[in-house]
Design a protein around this motif. Structure first.
Motif, PDB file in Angstrom:
ATOM      1  N   ALA A  63       0.836  -1.208   0.000  1.00 27.77           N
ATOM      2  CA  ALA A  63       0.000   0.000   0.000  1.00 27.77           C
ATOM      3  C   ALA A  63       0.868   1.254   0.000  1.00 27.77           C
ATOM      4  CB  ALA A  63      -0.925  -0.004   1.216  1.00 27.77           C
ATOM      5  N   GLY A  64       1.933   1.252   0.774  1.00 27.31           N
ATOM      6  CA  GLY A  64       2.831   2.406   0.785  1.00 27.31           C
ATOM      7  C   GLY A  64       3.520   2.617  -0.547  1.00 27.31           C
ATOM      8  N   LEU A  65       3.965   1.545  -1.170  1.00 27.76           N
ATOM      9  CA  LEU A  65       4.621   1.653  -2.469  1.00 27.76           C
ATOM     10  C   LEU A  65       3.670   2.174  -3.533  1.00 27.76           C
ATOM     11  CD1 LEU A  65       7.112   1.019  -4.264  1.00 27.76           C
ATOM     12  CD2 LEU A  65       6.062  -1.219  -4.651  1.00 27.76           C
ATOM     13  N   SER A  66       2.474   1.634  -3.587  1.00 25.87           N
ATOM     14  CA  SER A  66       1.526   2.072  -4.608  1.00 25.87           C
ATOM     15  C   SER A  66       1.029   3.492  -4.341  1.00 25.87           C
ATOM     16  CB  SER A  66       0.354   1.100  -4.702  1.00 25.87           C
ATOM     17  OG  SER A  66      -0.297   1.005  -3.467  1.00 25.87           O
ATOM     18  N   SER A  67       0.969   3.889  -3.082  1.00 20.06           N
ATOM     19  CA  SER A  67       0.600   5.271  -2.770  1.00 20.06           C
ATOM     20  C   SER A  67       1.666   6.242  -3.280  1.00 20.06           C
ATOM     21  CB  SER A  67       0.434   5.415  -1.258  1.00 20.06           C
ATOM     22  OG  SER A  67       0.329   6.765  -0.899  1.00 20.06           O
ATOM     23  N   ASN A  68       2.923   5.889  -3.070  1.00 19.07           N
ATOM     24  CA  ASN A  68       4.003   6.735  -3.588  1.00 19.07           C
ATOM     25  C   ASN A  68       3.986   6.796  -5.106  1.00 19.07           C
ATOM     26  OD1 ASN A  68       4.917   7.360  -1.062  1.00 19.07           O
ATOM     27  ND2 ASN A  68       6.497   5.780  -1.044  1.00 19.07           N
ATOM     28  N   MET A  69       3.666   5.683  -5.743  1.00 20.71           N
ATOM     29  CA  MET A  69       3.589   5.679  -7.210  1.00 20.71           C
ATOM     30  C   MET A  69       2.460   6.574  -7.704  1.00 20.71           C
ATOM     31  SD  MET A  69       4.294   1.682  -8.059  1.00 20.71           S
ATOM     32  CE  MET A  69       3.835   1.871  -9.770  1.00 20.71           C
ATOM     33  N   ALA A  70       1.323   6.535  -7.016  1.00 26.71           N
ATOM     34  CA  ALA A  70       0.193   7.380  -7.425  1.00 26.71           C
ATOM     35  C   ALA A  70       0.553   8.855  -7.293  1.00 26.71           C
ATOM     36  CB  ALA A  70      -1.030   7.062  -6.572  1.00 26.71           C
ATOM     37  N   TRP A  71       1.197   9.240  -6.178  1.00 26.77           N
ATOM     38  CA  TRP A  71       1.609  10.638  -6.011  1.00 26.77           C
ATOM     39  C   TRP A  71       2.619  11.048  -7.077  1.00 26.77           C
ATOM     40  CZ3 TRP A  71      -0.990  14.160  -3.869  1.00 26.77           C
ATOM     41  CH2 TRP A  71      -1.751  13.923  -2.744  1.00 26.77           C
ATOM     42  N   TYR A  72       3.548  10.143  -7.398  1.00 30.88           N
ATOM     43  CA  TYR A  72       4.565  10.451  -8.401  1.00 30.88           C
ATOM     44  C   TYR A  72       3.925  10.714  -9.764  1.00 30.88           C
ATOM     45  CZ  TYR A  72       8.184   9.688 -11.873  1.00 30.88           C
ATOM     46  OH  TYR A  72       9.006   9.822 -12.950  1.00 30.88           O
ATOM     47  N   TYR A  73       3.016   9.834 -10.182  1.00 30.75           N
ATOM     48  CA  TYR A  73       2.400  10.004 -11.491  1.00 30.75           C
ATOM     49  C   TYR A  73       1.494  11.237 -11.535  1.00 30.75           C
ATOM     50  CZ  TYR A  73       4.226   5.552 -13.013  1.00 30.75           C
ATOM     51  OH  TYR A  73       5.064   4.527 -13.360  1.00 30.75           O
ATOM     52  N   LEU A  74       0.839  11.555 -10.421  1.00 34.56           N
ATOM     53  CA  LEU A  74       0.023  12.775 -10.394  1.00 34.56           C
ATOM     54  C   LEU A  74       0.893  14.027 -10.481  1.00 34.56           C
ATOM     55  CD1 LEU A  74      -2.732  12.019  -7.757  1.00 34.56           C
ATOM     56  CD2 LEU A  74      -3.028  12.452 -10.192  1.00 34.56           C
ATOM     57  N   ARG A  75       1.988  14.051  -9.735  1.00 31.56           N
ATOM     58  CA  ARG A  75       2.886  15.212  -9.778  1.00 31.56           C
ATOM     59  C   ARG A  75       3.528  15.363 -11.142  1.00 31.56           C
ATOM     60  NH1 ARG A  75       7.055  15.319  -5.217  1.00 31.56           N
ATOM     61  NH2 ARG A  75       7.555  17.219  -6.338  1.00 31.56           N
ATOM     62  N   ARG A  76       3.881  14.238 -11.773  1.00 31.81           N
ATOM     63  CA  ARG A  76       4.481  14.299 -13.102  1.00 31.81           C
ATOM     64  C   ARG A  76       3.488  14.834 -14.131  1.00 31.81           C
ATOM     65  NH1 ARG A  76       6.832   9.115 -16.219  1.00 31.81           N
ATOM     66  NH2 ARG A  76       4.665   8.952 -16.843  1.00 31.81           N
ATOM     67  N   ALA A  77       2.221  14.437 -14.000  1.00 30.62           N
ATOM     68  CA  ALA A  77       1.197  14.929 -14.934  1.00 30.62           C
ATOM     69  C   ALA A  77       0.948  16.423 -14.729  1.00 30.62           C
ATOM     70  CB  ALA A  77      -0.103  14.162 -14.754  1.00 30.62           C
ATOM     71  N   ARG A  78       0.935  16.868 -13.472  1.00 28.97           N
ATOM     72  CA  ARG A  78       0.739  18.300 -13.205  1.00 28.97           C
ATOM     73  C   ARG A  78       1.917  19.123 -13.697  1.00 28.97           C
ATOM     74  NH1 ARG A  78      -1.634  17.851  -7.128  1.00 28.97           N
ATOM     75  NH2 ARG A  78      -3.667  17.023  -7.710  1.00 28.97           N
ATOM     76  N   ALA A  79       3.127  18.600 -13.572  1.00 26.29           N
ATOM     77  CA  ALA A  79       4.311  19.310 -14.065  1.00 26.29           C
ATOM     78  C   ALA A  79       4.296  19.374 -15.592  1.00 26.29           C
ATOM     79  CB  ALA A  79       5.581  18.634 -13.582  1.00 26.29           C
ATOM     80  N   ALA A  80       3.817  18.324 -16.228  1.00 27.51           N
ATOM     81  CA  ALA A  80       3.736  18.320 -17.696  1.00 27.51           C
ATOM     82  C   ALA A  80       2.673  19.309 -18.170  1.00 27.51           C
ATOM     83  CB  ALA A  80       3.447  16.924 -18.196  1.00 27.51           C
ATOM     84  N   GLN A  81       1.566  19.439 -17.436  1.00 27.06           N
ATOM     85  CA  GLN A  81       0.533  20.397 -17.806  1.00 27.06           C
ATOM     86  C   GLN A  81       1.025  21.824 -17.631  1.00 27.06           C
ATOM     87  OE1 GLN A  81      -2.878  19.509 -15.455  1.00 27.06           O
ATOM     88  NE2 GLN A  81      -3.682  18.029 -16.930  1.00 27.06           N
ATOM     89  N   GLY A  82       1.806  22.049 -16.582  1.00 26.20           N
ATOM     90  CA  GLY A  82       2.325  23.394 -16.343  1.00 26.20           C
ATOM     91  C   GLY A  82       3.382  23.787 -17.357  1.00 26.20           C
ATOM     92  N   ALA A  83       4.174  22.822 -17.803  1.00 24.27           N
ATOM     93  CA  ALA A  83       5.242  23.119 -18.778  1.00 24.27           C
ATOM     94  C   ALA A  83       4.678  23.197 -20.190  1.00 24.27           C
ATOM     95  CB  ALA A  83       6.324  22.057 -18.702  1.00 24.27           C
ATOM     96  N   GLY A  84       3.594  22.490 -20.453  1.00 25.54           N
ATOM     97  CA  GLY A  84       3.098  22.392 -21.823  1.00 25.54           C
ATOM     98  C   GLY A  84       1.957  23.231 -22.101  1.00 25.54           C
TER      99      GLY A  84
END
Length: 84
Positions: A63-84
């Motif tokens: 659960a901890g590993l998958s929670s970290n993965m979910a946060w990572y992918y959400l932050r990466r998507a938000r950073a891509a939206q802000g840059a693009g």
């Protein structure tokens, strides 16, 4: 002798698919990781209540590993939206 993947890399020249204006902003991998996190929390609770402590610990770690993965992918998507 074997396939090195060079042909695939050469053929892939198109730009990645951009979501449309009405598309869901949550990326698919983040959604999958969130589902895995929720299911593993349920499995951990069931394991602990049935007396299997070691298996419950494994579910908590998943659960901890998958929670970290979910946060990572959400932050990466938000950073891509802000840059693009």
């Amino acid at each position: 002798m074997g396939d090195t993947g060079r042909d695939f890399a050469r053929r892939r020249t198109h730009a990645p698919h951009a979501p449309g204006p009405g598309a869901d902003p949550m990326p698919r991998l983040a959604l999958y990781a969130l589902v895995v996190c929720l299911l593993s929390v349920v499995a951990a609770v069931l394991s602990f209540t049935r007396g299997s402590g070691w298996l419950g610990v494994v579910w908590v770690l998943l659960a901890g590993l998958s929670s970290n993965m979910a946060w990572y992918y959400l932050r990466r998507a938000r950073a891509a939206q802000g840059a693009g």
